[in-house]
Motif scaffolding. Structure first.
Motif, short mmCIF file in Angstrom:
data_model
loop_
_atom_site.label_atom_id
_atom_site.label_comp_id
_atom_site.label_asym_id
_atom_site.label_seq_id
_atom_site.Cartn_x
_atom_site.Cartn_y
_atom_site.Cartn_z
N LEU A 50 -8.46 32.50 -34.97
CA LEU A 50 -9.13 31.35 -35.57
C LEU A 50 -10.62 31.61 -35.70
CD1 LEU A 50 -7.44 28.38 -33.72
CD2 LEU A 50 -7.43 28.76 -36.17
N GLU A 51 -11.22 31.00 -36.68
CA GLU A 51 -12.66 31.12 -36.89
C GLU A 51 -13.29 29.74 -36.83
OE1 GLU A 51 -13.52 33.16 -40.50
OE2 GLU A 51 -12.31 34.90 -39.97
N PRO A 52 -14.53 29.65 -36.37
CA PRO A 52 -15.22 28.36 -36.42
C PRO A 52 -15.21 27.82 -37.85
CG PRO A 52 -16.45 29.88 -35.07
CD PRO A 52 -15.35 30.68 -35.73
N MET A 55 -9.68 24.50 -40.28
CA MET A 55 -9.21 23.12 -40.34
C MET A 55 -8.35 22.76 -39.14
SD MET A 55 -8.17 22.39 -44.29
CE MET A 55 -7.06 23.78 -44.45
N VAL A 56 -8.43 21.48 -38.75
CA VAL A 56 -7.50 20.88 -37.80
C VAL A 56 -6.77 19.80 -38.57
CG1 VAL A 56 -7.25 19.61 -35.64
CG2 VAL A 56 -9.03 21.36 -35.85
N ILE A 98 -0.91 26.97 -34.03
CA ILE A 98 -1.82 27.71 -34.90
C ILE A 98 -0.98 28.29 -36.02
CG2 ILE A 98 -3.41 29.66 -35.02
CD1 ILE A 98 -3.98 29.08 -32.01
N THR A 99 -1.27 27.87 -37.24
CA THR A 99 -0.47 28.27 -38.39
C THR A 99 -1.36 28.81 -39.50
OG1 THR A 99 -0.56 26.10 -39.45
CG2 THR A 99 1.23 26.46 -37.88
N LYS A 107 -6.23 30.80 -40.87
CA LYS A 107 -5.48 30.08 -39.85
C LYS A 107 -6.04 28.68 -39.68
CE LYS A 107 -3.02 33.69 -38.77
NZ LYS A 107 -1.66 33.82 -39.21
N ARG A 108 -5.19 27.79 -39.19
CA ARG A 108 -5.60 26.42 -38.92
C ARG A 108 -4.84 25.90 -37.71
NH1 ARG A 108 -2.64 23.65 -44.09
NH2 ARG A 108 -0.53 24.21 -43.48
N VAL A 109 -5.30 24.82 -37.14
CA VAL A 109 -4.64 24.17 -36.01
C VAL A 109 -3.93 22.94 -36.55
CG1 VAL A 109 -4.98 23.01 -33.80
CG2 VAL A 109 -6.40 24.98 -34.41
#
Length: 134
Positions: A50-52, A55-56, A98-99, A107-109
């Protein structure tokens, strides 16, 4: 109005000002003015991709972003910033996955929760700012 009354009024105004400043500082320190709710996600090694700014999501709606990702033993500690308007209804049994949106996408949460527990009851406890997910 006499000099004594003016002096008392000045002292009263100063006390009210000091109390107002202390209230503003205390609420700001506790994050009360913020528009986000902070959660910590403890994930396995997949969290390191994941990167800062990622998306969540919850129920297909973007409700926040990944603030930061830090190595934590064999996994990662991920700090999430959620919009308060959506985060107020996150039950305590919320889980995170995490998908990826596509094969090569970022990637996103994705947050989800069970509608009912084992006995068919909906969770009534809610997450609050500072809570941790696993």
């Amino acid at each position: 109005m006499g000099a004594r009354a003016k002096g008392r009024l000045t002292v009263l105004a100063a006390l009210v000002s000091v109390v107002a400043v202390l209230v503003v500082v205390a609420v700001s320190f506790r994050g009360g003015w913020g528009r986000t709710m902070d959660l910590t996600l403890h994930a396995d090694r997949s969290g390191m991709v994941l990167e800062p700014g990622a998306m969540v999501m919850r129920h297909g709606v973007r409700i926040g972003t990944v603030a930061s990702v830090h190595p934590d033993g064999d996994g990662a500690r991920i700090e999430l910033e959620l919009d308060r308007e959506y985060s107020s209804a996150l039950p305590s049994d919320t889980t995170a996955d995490i998908t990826s949106s596509t094969l090569f996408g970022g990637k996103r949460v994705v947050l989800s929760d069970d509608d009912d527990d084992e006995e068919g009851r909906a969770s009534t406890a809610m997450l609050v700012s500072g809570d941790a997910l696993r």
